[in-house]
Design a protein around this motif. Structure first.
Motif, PDB file in Angstrom:
ATOM      1  N   THR A  10      78.761  41.396  48.605  1.00  0.00           N
ATOM      2  CA  THR A  10      77.496  41.665  47.923  1.00  0.00           C
ATOM      3  C   THR A  10      76.986  40.382  47.286  1.00  0.00           C
ATOM      4  OG1 THR A  10      78.218  43.919  47.419  1.00  0.00           O
ATOM      5  CG2 THR A  10      76.366  43.045  46.147  1.00  0.00           C
ATOM      6  N   PRO A  11      75.761  39.966  47.608  1.00  0.00           N
ATOM      7  CA  PRO A  11      75.237  38.716  47.039  1.00  0.00           C
ATOM      8  C   PRO A  11      75.013  38.841  45.537  1.00  0.00           C
ATOM      9  CG  PRO A  11      73.501  39.901  48.207  1.00  0.00           C
ATOM     10  CD  PRO A  11      74.780  40.631  48.502  1.00  0.00           C
ATOM     11  N   LYS A  12      75.159  37.726  44.862  1.00  0.00           N
ATOM     12  CA  LYS A  12      74.932  37.675  43.425  1.00  0.00           C
ATOM     13  C   LYS A  12      74.046  36.485  43.098  1.00  0.00           C
ATOM     14  CE  LYS A  12      79.378  39.795  42.216  1.00  0.00           C
ATOM     15  NZ  LYS A  12      80.647  39.636  41.453  1.00  0.00           N
ATOM     16  N   GLY A  13      73.342  36.616  41.992  1.00  0.00           N
ATOM     17  CA  GLY A  13      72.471  35.523  41.584  1.00  0.00           C
ATOM     18  C   GLY A  13      71.192  36.045  40.967  1.00  0.00           C
ATOM     19  N   PRO A  14      70.414  35.162  40.345  1.00  0.00           N
ATOM     20  CA  PRO A  14      69.182  35.587  39.656  1.00  0.00           C
ATOM     21  C   PRO A  14      68.100  36.097  40.586  1.00  0.00           C
ATOM     22  CG  PRO A  14      69.356  33.192  39.703  1.00  0.00           C
ATOM     23  CD  PRO A  14      70.662  33.723  40.191  1.00  0.00           C
ATOM     24  N   LEU A  15      68.175  35.760  41.866  1.00  0.00           N
ATOM     25  CA  LEU A  15      67.140  36.185  42.814  1.00  0.00           C
ATOM     26  C   LEU A  15      67.610  37.315  43.724  1.00  0.00           C
ATOM     27  CD1 LEU A  15      65.681  32.704  43.815  1.00  0.00           C
ATOM     28  CD2 LEU A  15      64.614  34.431  42.354  1.00  0.00           C
ATOM     29  N   VAL A  16      68.644  38.034  43.313  1.00  0.00           N
ATOM     30  CA  VAL A  16      69.154  39.170  44.079  1.00  0.00           C
ATOM     31  C   VAL A  16      68.624  40.461  43.462  1.00  0.00           C
ATOM     32  CG1 VAL A  16      71.198  40.441  44.803  1.00  0.00           C
ATOM     33  CG2 VAL A  16      71.217  37.934  44.812  1.00  0.00           C
ATOM     34  N   LEU A  17      68.025  41.305  44.281  1.00  0.00           N
ATOM     35  CA  LEU A  17      67.467  42.576  43.816  1.00  0.00           C
ATOM     36  C   LEU A  17      68.350  43.737  44.268  1.00  0.00           C
ATOM     37  CD1 LEU A  17      63.650  42.114  44.610  1.00  0.00           C
ATOM     38  CD2 LEU A  17      64.831  41.707  42.444  1.00  0.00           C
ATOM     39  N   ASP A  18      68.605  44.651  43.356  1.00  0.00           N
ATOM     40  CA  ASP A  18      69.363  45.867  43.656  1.00  0.00           C
ATOM     41  C   ASP A  18      68.367  46.950  44.063  1.00  0.00           C
ATOM     42  OD1 ASP A  18      70.951  48.093  43.779  1.00  0.00           O
ATOM     43  OD2 ASP A  18      71.975  47.738  41.879  1.00  0.00           O
ATOM     44  N   THR A  19      68.470  47.435  45.286  1.00  0.00           N
ATOM     45  CA  THR A  19      67.506  48.415  45.803  1.00  0.00           C
ATOM     46  C   THR A  19      68.060  49.839  45.818  1.00  0.00           C
ATOM     47  OG1 THR A  19      68.169  48.213  48.136  1.00  0.00           O
ATOM     48  CG2 THR A  19      66.573  46.609  47.295  1.00  0.00           C
ATOM     49  N   ARG A  20      69.208  50.065  45.215  1.00  0.00           N
ATOM     50  CA  ARG A  20      69.835  51.388  45.298  1.00  0.00           C
ATOM     51  C   ARG A  20      68.968  52.477  44.662  1.00  0.00           C
ATOM     52  NH1 ARG A  20      75.731  49.896  43.031  1.00  0.00           N
ATOM     53  NH2 ARG A  20      74.360  48.647  41.682  1.00  0.00           N
ATOM     54  N   GLU A  21      68.259  52.150  43.582  1.00  0.00           N
ATOM     55  CA  GLU A  21      67.421  53.155  42.931  1.00  0.00           C
ATOM     56  C   GLU A  21      66.259  53.589  43.814  1.00  0.00           C
ATOM     57  OE1 GLU A  21      66.104  51.843  39.159  1.00  0.00           O
ATOM     58  OE2 GLU A  21      68.118  51.569  38.318  1.00  0.00           O
ATOM     59  N   LEU A  22      65.899  52.768  44.773  1.00  0.00           N
ATOM     60  CA  LEU A  22      64.763  53.082  45.640  1.00  0.00           C
ATOM     61  C   LEU A  22      65.086  54.218  46.603  1.00  0.00           C
ATOM     62  CD1 LEU A  22      61.878  52.111  46.388  1.00  0.00           C
ATOM     63  CD2 LEU A  22      62.942  50.586  48.057  1.00  0.00           C
ATOM     64  N   GLY A  23      66.344  54.297  47.042  1.00  0.00           N
ATOM     65  CA  GLY A  23      66.699  55.311  48.032  1.00  0.00           C
ATOM     66  C   GLY A  23      66.225  54.920  49.418  1.00  0.00           C
ATOM     67  N   ARG A  24      66.527  55.759  50.383  1.00  0.00           N
ATOM     68  CA  ARG A  24      66.177  55.454  51.765  1.00  0.00           C
ATOM     69  C   ARG A  24      65.100  56.393  52.307  1.00  0.00           C
ATOM     70  NH1 ARG A  24      71.284  53.384  55.305  1.00  0.00           N
ATOM     71  NH2 ARG A  24      69.542  53.273  56.778  1.00  0.00           N
ATOM     72  N   ARG A  25      64.406  57.051  51.420  1.00  0.00           N
ATOM     73  CA  ARG A  25      63.323  57.927  51.869  1.00  0.00           C
ATOM     74  C   ARG A  25      62.079  57.086  52.107  1.00  0.00           C
ATOM     75  NH1 ARG A  25      59.248  60.792  49.371  1.00  0.00           N
ATOM     76  NH2 ARG A  25      60.008  60.171  47.311  1.00  0.00           N
ATOM     77  N   PRO A  26      61.582  57.003  53.352  1.00  0.00           N
ATOM     78  CA  PRO A  26      60.404  56.186  53.646  1.00  0.00           C
ATOM     79  C   PRO A  26      59.223  56.556  52.755  1.00  0.00           C
ATOM     80  CG  PRO A  26      61.429  56.899  55.678  1.00  0.00           C
ATOM     81  CD  PRO A  26      62.121  57.642  54.566  1.00  0.00           C
ATOM     82  N   GLY A  27      58.582  55.556  52.195  1.00  0.00           N
ATOM     83  CA  GLY A  27      57.442  55.773  51.311  1.00  0.00           C
ATOM     84  C   GLY A  27      57.781  55.595  49.852  1.00  0.00           C
ATOM     85  N   SER A  28      59.066  55.590  49.510  1.00  0.00           N
ATOM     86  CA  SER A  28      59.457  55.378  48.118  1.00  0.00           C
ATOM     87  C   SER A  28      59.130  53.944  47.722  1.00  0.00           C
ATOM     88  CB  SER A  28      60.956  55.631  47.934  1.00  0.00           C
ATOM     89  OG  SER A  28      61.278  56.966  48.258  1.00  0.00           O
ATOM     90  N   MET A  29      58.630  53.782  46.492  1.00  0.00           N
ATOM     91  CA  MET A  29      58.225  52.457  46.028  1.00  0.00           C
ATOM     92  C   MET A  29      58.735  52.224  44.609  1.00  0.00           C
ATOM     93  SD  MET A  29      54.399  51.628  47.490  1.00  0.00           S
ATOM     94  CE  MET A  29      53.642  53.056  46.720  1.00  0.00           C
ATOM     95  N   ALA A 124      69.195  42.824  48.059  1.00  0.00           N
ATOM     96  CA  ALA A 124      68.340  41.900  48.801  1.00  0.00           C
ATOM     97  C   ALA A 124      68.387  40.527  48.134  1.00  0.00           C
ATOM     98  CB  ALA A 124      66.901  42.408  48.844  1.00  0.00           C
ATOM     99  N   ASP A 125      68.829  39.523  48.869  1.00  0.00           N
ATOM    100  CA  ASP A 125      68.895  38.161  48.350  1.00  0.00           C
ATOM    101  C   ASP A 125      67.572  37.458  48.652  1.00  0.00           C
ATOM    102  OD1 ASP A 125      69.523  35.673  47.439  1.00  0.00           O
ATOM    103  OD2 ASP A 125      71.199  35.332  48.813  1.00  0.00           O
ATOM    104  N   LEU A 126      66.778  37.228  47.608  1.00  0.00           N
ATOM    105  CA  LEU A 126      65.450  36.640  47.789  1.00  0.00           C
ATOM    106  C   LEU A 126      65.450  35.119  47.807  1.00  0.00           C
ATOM    107  CD1 LEU A 126      63.154  38.834  45.506  1.00  0.00           C
ATOM    108  CD2 LEU A 126      63.469  38.983  47.963  1.00  0.00           C
ATOM    109  N   GLU A 127      66.580  34.487  47.535  1.00  0.00           N
ATOM    110  CA  GLU A 127      66.572  33.027  47.429  1.00  0.00           C
ATOM    111  C   GLU A 127      66.038  32.338  48.682  1.00  0.00           C
ATOM    112  OE1 GLU A 127      69.653  29.301  46.954  1.00  0.00           O
ATOM    113  OE2 GLU A 127      70.035  31.116  45.781  1.00  0.00           O
ATOM    114  N   PRO A 128      66.491  32.701  49.903  1.00  0.00           N
ATOM    115  CA  PRO A 128      65.920  32.039  51.089  1.00  0.00           C
ATOM    116  C   PRO A 128      64.424  32.287  51.247  1.00  0.00           C
ATOM    117  CG  PRO A 128      67.960  33.192  51.641  1.00  0.00           C
ATOM    118  CD  PRO A 128      67.559  33.653  50.279  1.00  0.00           C
ATOM    119  N   VAL A 129      63.969  33.474  50.869  1.00  0.00           N
ATOM    120  CA  VAL A 129      62.550  33.810  50.980  1.00  0.00           C
ATOM    121  C   VAL A 129      61.728  32.974  50.004  1.00  0.00           C
ATOM    122  CG1 VAL A 129      60.851  35.661  50.780  1.00  0.00           C
ATOM    123  CG2 VAL A 129      63.127  36.148  51.710  1.00  0.00           C
TER     124      VAL A 129
END
Length: 203
Positions: A10-29, A124-129
């Motif tokens: 699991t990536p770590k760092g200030p630019l890593v986002l945890d998306t678990r709260e979003l769930g996998r239901r398409p359309g969730s934001m 999601a590791d945003l550092e490369p982005v």
């Protein structure tokens, strides 16, 4: 096990986002506003992100069939040198990002795609982005102001500081040669010519 793939950490760092709260239901934001420290080596030759800079992230996370779509803006301080006069330049960089992070089970067929972003344990590791977006947006030759006059080619002084009448007298090399002749150097027409009166005396 034969044929198994090593499990990614699991990536770590200030630019890593945890998306678990979003769930996998398409359309969730989910809307994310946060600040994060940026890597120290972001930049180009004339403009860069200063060490220890803090970026402001205003992002939207959206669940889609393939994964999580991350979009929004990133604002970061910039520092550099004027491409004309070399004075220090400070600016604020604002870039747009839009990147799809695939679920691991959806990215099986994309193993050969080095540009594909994949969620690791729903992170999601945003550092490369962020790195790609900021560096590609940096100006190659920044200026301290649009009408910067640059440096004097003779003495290197900033022309904006000395005014528009600053100049240096330059002598054309051809005139220098003519001046030397005018100071008494013999010319080709005088060489080899004898005084007629001296010739008569020798006779």
């Amino acid at each position: 096990m034969t044929g198994s793939h090593p499990r990614r950490r699991t990536p770590k760092g200030p630019l890593v986002l945890d998306t678990r709260e979003l769930g996998r239901r398409p359309g969730s934001m989910r809307h994310v506003q946060t600040q994060a420290a940026l890597p120290a080596d972001l930049g180009a030759e004339m403009m860069w992100v200063p060490a220890g800079a803090i970026a402001t992230l205003d992002l939207r996370l959206e669940s889609v069939i393939e994964g999580v779509l991350v979009s929004g803006t990133i604002v970061a301080p910039l520092r550099g040198e004027c491409g004309r006069c070399l004075a220090e330049v400070s600016d604020i960089g604002t870039v747009e990002v839009r990147e799809l992070f695939y679920y691991a089970d959806r990215a099986v067929d994309m193993a050969d795609d080095d540009d594909a972003r994949v969620l690791v344990e729903d992170h999601a590791d945003l550092e490369p982005v962020v790195r790609d977006a900021l560096v590609l947006d940096l100006p190659l030759s920044p200026t301290c102001r649009p009408d910067c006059a640059g440096l004097c080619v003779d003495c290197g002084v900033r022309l904006d500081e000395v005014g528009p009448h600053h100049s240096h007298d330059r002598l054309d090399a051809r005139w220098v040669a003519l001046s030397a002749l005018a100071e008494g150097a013999p010319t080709g027409t005088d060489q080899g010519r004898s005084d007629p009166d001296e010739s008569k005396e020798k006779e």
